[in-house]
Design a protein around this motif. Sequence first.
Motif, PDB file in Angstrom:
ATOM      1  N   VAL A 103      -5.900  10.147  -2.600  1.00 20.40           N
ATOM      2  CA  VAL A 103      -4.847  10.149  -1.562  1.00 20.40           C
ATOM      3  C   VAL A 103      -3.868  11.284  -1.862  1.00 20.40           C
ATOM      4  CG1 VAL A 103      -2.949   8.825  -0.568  1.00 20.40           C
ATOM      5  CG2 VAL A 103      -5.098   7.689  -1.149  1.00 20.40           C
ATOM      6  N   ASP A 141      -2.122  12.944   3.332  1.00 16.36           N
ATOM      7  CA  ASP A 141      -2.337  11.562   3.770  1.00 16.36           C
ATOM      8  C   ASP A 141      -1.006  10.826   3.901  1.00 16.36           C
ATOM      9  OD1 ASP A 141      -5.309  11.636   3.685  1.00 16.36           O
ATOM     10  OD2 ASP A 141      -4.949  12.016   1.563  1.00 16.36           O
ATOM     11  N   PRO A 152      -7.029   7.436   2.493  1.00 14.45           N
ATOM     12  CA  PRO A 152      -7.035   8.723   3.186  1.00 14.45           C
ATOM     13  C   PRO A 152      -6.829   8.530   4.694  1.00 14.45           C
ATOM     14  CG  PRO A 152      -8.742   8.698   1.521  1.00 14.45           C
ATOM     15  CD  PRO A 152      -8.177   7.301   1.571  1.00 14.45           C
ATOM     16  N   GLN A 153      -5.973   9.359   5.267  1.00 15.64           N
ATOM     17  CA  GLN A 153      -5.558   9.213   6.665  1.00 15.64           C
ATOM     18  C   GLN A 153      -6.119  10.368   7.502  1.00 15.64           C
ATOM     19  OE1 GLN A 153      -2.944   6.514   7.611  1.00 15.64           O
ATOM     20  NE2 GLN A 153      -4.165   5.865   5.861  1.00 15.64           N
TER      21      GLN A 153
END
Lengths: 175, 424
Positions: free
Chosen positions: B173, B177, B269-270
């Motif tokens: 991350v 993110d 994670p975005q």
Amino acid sequence: MTSRERRLVFEGRVWVLGDDVNTDELAPFQTIGKSWEDARVTLLPSRPELPGLVEAGDLLVAGKNFGCGSSREMAVTNLQKLGFAGVVAESFARIFFRNCVANAFPALACPGVRGSVEEGSRLTMDLGAGSLSNAQGRLPLEPAPYSEHLLEILRAGGLMALLKEPGNGPVGGPT
Amino acid sequence: MAGSPQTMAGKVLARTSGRDDLSPGDFITARIDVAMLHEAFAICAIQMKAAGIEKVWDPDKVIVILDHFFPAPSERHAQGHQAVRSLVEQLGITHFLGHEGICHQVLTERGLVRPGELVVGTDSHSTTYGALGAAGAGIGTTDMTYVLATGELWMQVPATIRFELIGEPGPGVTAKDIVLHIAGTYGVDVGQYRAIEFGGPVAARLGQSSRLTMANMGTELGAKFAMFEADAVTSAYLAERGVTAGGFGPDPGCEYEAVYEVDVSPLTPQIALPHSPGNVRSVAELEGTKVDQAFLGSCTNARADDLAIAAEVLRGRRVSPDTRLIVTPASRQVALDAARSGAIETLLEAGASITAPGCGACPGGHNGVLAGGEVCISSTNRNFRGRMGSPDAEVYLASPASVAAAAIEGRITDPRKYWKGRIQ
Ligand code: SF4
């Protein structure tokens, strides 16, 4: 009429757009450098018929965050070229608002405007008084106020016009 | 001091306007510390001359760079560059950075922006300078012409909101993110007419590159400025660049319009879906979405550490034949660092195309423009309709790890399969 008396009241037919209209819709990157005739038909892809229908003096009403995105100034000048006399939005993206002031394009932020105005109706925006009205009278809305300095820029016809006025240039060049 | 305690933005504007009694909403005239112009310099300089003004207010405070369209993709762009070079010469601009890379990257990596300064740029992502504790804001060309002529600009004092970042980012991350999560949760206008401060224990631990990513995305949160406190990390970064700078932060007891606590520990994670940076989900939800192009570039995420992460993901693997990976280093210095570290070699071996440093495909200029119907996963900051080419293309925004992972599979996939690193 001297530039200092330039009017701050605009009356016109209204077109209504939604929230978050961004600068890639108002001035697509691919159109930069293209002729106006080629560029104008690509503007506002969410309302592709609109560029062909706007008449000089029409007003634009939009939702929140109008003009978000890039700093490109064509986002403002394209609206001017289409014939819009001004824009009222729930809120503006900050660079777009600055570019409106710089180009003397009347832009009023006014929460609640979208629910109060119908497309095709007529609207009056008064920047000096900070008010909006229709045929029935003043709308019960509270546009964000302009400072005297911003009104001065608008009355002068934009920042460049202001810069050209005697005494407003660089104070003495580089020091 | 006579005035009340101020936020970072308040302190910068108090100093540059010569007033210590500022409140949000006040209109002021501020003196600019640094004016940054890219290709738009030609427009501004010509406009200034047309107004009868032959000198910029201070040639030492103006920085000009060619980044959006270098190397020139067309004759028209080449003429634009020609005009910039000749106007730079005529006006005696001292800091002409040629084509060293993307403006925000080059200014920061050269130590040309310092904590507490007021920086304006003809580029919306000028909030990036907030990573160094500076107040950076994007402005249009007419505003900039006024700045070139006078060194001054009207501003409205923004209220400040603060994001307190707490917790511990999990493996895989990154700062991207975290900031995408903020855009998705609080909206792309949470910072509108406002200054943002990123603070808290996570912000304090983030390295300069991660801070640059987040301050850069402050623009996608609508902010005028997006600032981190200048601390020991900042001083060390600047010291490496020969610049001595002390700390800069908010006054104790200053007033925030709102403080949002963001716990980064549960984050995965975005990814931002078309066509808004605020349209955010977890990458896992998009698992399997086919991509035609993976783009690793821009002032958001194309620094040496970003390229290193992509190289770690791709080491010993191949870019899927169903897709293409385009890597555009943020600057020549970044490209050099990544060449020396071996990251460039790894990426080339994996099948990536490496382009000249600059903005490249990010604004749909060149080196990776999308056709209608194509899907791109990109490490950039903005995925508006038409941003990277055709209005019928779709752009997903994600971290360099997610971009590299998608390049391997030709589909969006959780990058933690390939990379479980911890960000700095
Ligand atoms: S890389 Fe993209 S976002 Fe950054 S300055 Fe260039 S065009 Fe703008």
